[in-house]
Write an enzyme that holds these catalytic residues in place. Structure first.
Site, mmCIF file in Angstrom:
data_model
loop_
_atom_site.group_PDB
_atom_site.id
_atom_site.type_symbol
_atom_site.label_atom_id
_atom_site.label_comp_id
_atom_site.label_asym_id
_atom_site.label_seq_id
_atom_site.Cartn_x
_atom_site.Cartn_y
_atom_site.Cartn_z
ATOM 1 N N CYS A 200 -0.538 3.091 3.233
ATOM 2 C CA CYS A 200 -1.053 4.428 3.503
ATOM 3 C C CYS A 200 -1.986 4.903 2.398
ATOM 4 O O CYS A 200 -3.122 4.435 2.305
ATOM 5 C CB CYS A 200 0.092 5.414 3.735
ATOM 6 S SG CYS A 200 -0.475 6.999 4.424
ATOM 7 N N HIS A 303 2.787 2.160 8.247
ATOM 8 C CA HIS A 303 3.964 2.326 7.391
ATOM 9 C C HIS A 303 5.067 1.302 7.694
ATOM 10 O O HIS A 303 6.036 1.601 8.398
ATOM 11 C CB HIS A 303 4.528 3.742 7.565
ATOM 12 C CG HIS A 303 3.664 4.813 6.975
ATOM 13 N ND1 HIS A 303 3.801 5.258 5.687
ATOM 14 C CD2 HIS A 303 2.612 5.499 7.504
ATOM 15 C CE1 HIS A 303 2.891 6.186 5.430
ATOM 16 N NE2 HIS A 303 2.157 6.348 6.526
ATOM 17 N N GLU A 305 7.393 0.523 5.775
ATOM 18 C CA GLU A 305 8.658 1.003 5.205
ATOM 19 C C GLU A 305 9.464 1.815 6.212
ATOM 20 O O GLU A 305 10.690 1.947 6.071
ATOM 21 C CB GLU A 305 8.407 1.825 3.929
ATOM 22 C CG GLU A 305 7.989 3.261 4.140
ATOM 23 C CD GLU A 305 6.495 3.432 4.433
ATOM 24 O OE1 GLU A 305 6.013 4.576 4.383
ATOM 25 O OE2 GLU A 305 5.811 2.420 4.727
#
Length: 326
Positions: A200, A303, A305
């Site tokens: 990001c 993303h 994560e």
């Protein structure tokens, strides 16, 4: 029948003798040459044949069979030794330590971290460590030396000053300390050819620090129908990206298109000439990049994560990152 038995007994004795002589010293090549010279060439076949009551040819054949058998044993021993070494390395190999740029809440004067950054890297085989927020060059140099790789996380907007622009109304809050820390640490890591993954803000920062520029605010500067700032849950894909076929990302995933999540309002505008694009969003934004001459400097706009638990593509990227350090 008796002659065959005698040859077999002789062959067994020769094998045992050779095993004692040569396995004890791990069958070095010099010893093999000595064996072939002293045993196969200078063997007194006639004398042994008379003692054993078998033909000279029988003695020769027995020794040759013993030699072949010994070579087979050596090959098997080599395979076992290699397997044991691999097992030992696997057990003793240290997992790569990955320094993670912390998230910073200036109002609360605190550092914090999304667990997905940590958990995703642990699952991929790494040891993540949250770094201190500092611009101290000596500390950053020590971190660059100590860590095997670095994860540049999401967070505050990248300051337009980094890419030579004035701040526009749509630009969000920036963190000068973080920009300075990441600038120093990134170039230290690249110089040492350490692995770097940007997520990001990470892709935006890497592009900016390498001479590219950013859209400071997509809704006001480049509006489109593609959702780039989704609402929770954040592990659900909200748009698709096209992967560049000649890119390392395509080599990894073997897919021309994947679905990704998205939560950003800044994005790559002019791509740095030190980076190559690896993926584009449906509305043409650069969504993944890499530095082609480096071991592993990748960055993605989405993303992993948030999505690694449910998305194999996200897991593959994190594993690739970790394995690049091993």
């Amino acid at each position: 029948m008796e002659q065959k038995t005698a040859e077999n007994e002789l062959e067994e004795r020769v094998q045992l003798s050779l095993l004692y002589d040569f396995y004890g010293a791990l069958l070095k090549e010099s010893q093999r040459r000595m064996f072939e010279a002293n045993v196969l060439e200078d063997y007194n076949y006639a004398e042994i044949a008379e003692e054993e009551g078998i033909s000279r040819q029988g003695v020769y054949d027995a020794v040759k069979r013993a030699s072949r058998q010994l070579k087979e044993y050596e090959e098997k021993l080599g395979l076992v030794a290699r397997f044991q070494r691999q097992q030992s390395l696997s057990v003793n190999r240290k997992k790569p330590v990955i320094g993670i740029i912390p998230l910073m809440d200036e109002e609360k004067e605190s550092y914090w971290m999304l667990p997905g950054y940590m958990d995703g890297l642990i699952q991929a085989g790494g040891v993540p460590v949250m770094l201190p927020m500092t611009s101290d060059t000596k500390i950053l140099q020590q971190l660059a030396d100590s860590c095997d790789g670095f994860l540049f996380t999401g967070g505050q907007d990248v300051s337009p000053a980094l890419y030579g622009e004035q701040t526009l109304p749509g630009c969000g809050k920036c963190c000068a300390l973080r920009d300075e820390m990441e600038k120093q640490l990134f170039f230290m890591a690249v110089q040492k050819n350490k692995s770097v993954l940007g997520i990001c803000r990470g892709i935006q920062f890497i592009n900016a620090v390498l001479g590219g520029s950013l859209y400071q605010d997509l809704p006001s500067q480049r509006p489109s129908g593609t959702e780039h700032h989704q609402s929770p849950p954040y592990d659900v894909p909200c748009h698709r990206v096209q992967i560049v076929r000649e890119s390392p990302l395509f080599s990894l995933l073997q897919k021309q298109e994947i679905s990704v999540n998205s939560y950003h309002h800044q994005a790559v505008k002019n791509l740095s000439d030190k980076l190559i694009p690896m993926a584009y969003s449906e509305d043409g934004l650069v969504e993944a990049v890499c530095m082609p001459e480096k071991n592993f400097v990748w960055a993605v706009q989405w993303h992993p994560e948030f999505s690694f638990l449910s998305d194999e593509n996200s897991r593959s990227i994190l594993k690739k990152f970790v394995r690049s350090m091993q």
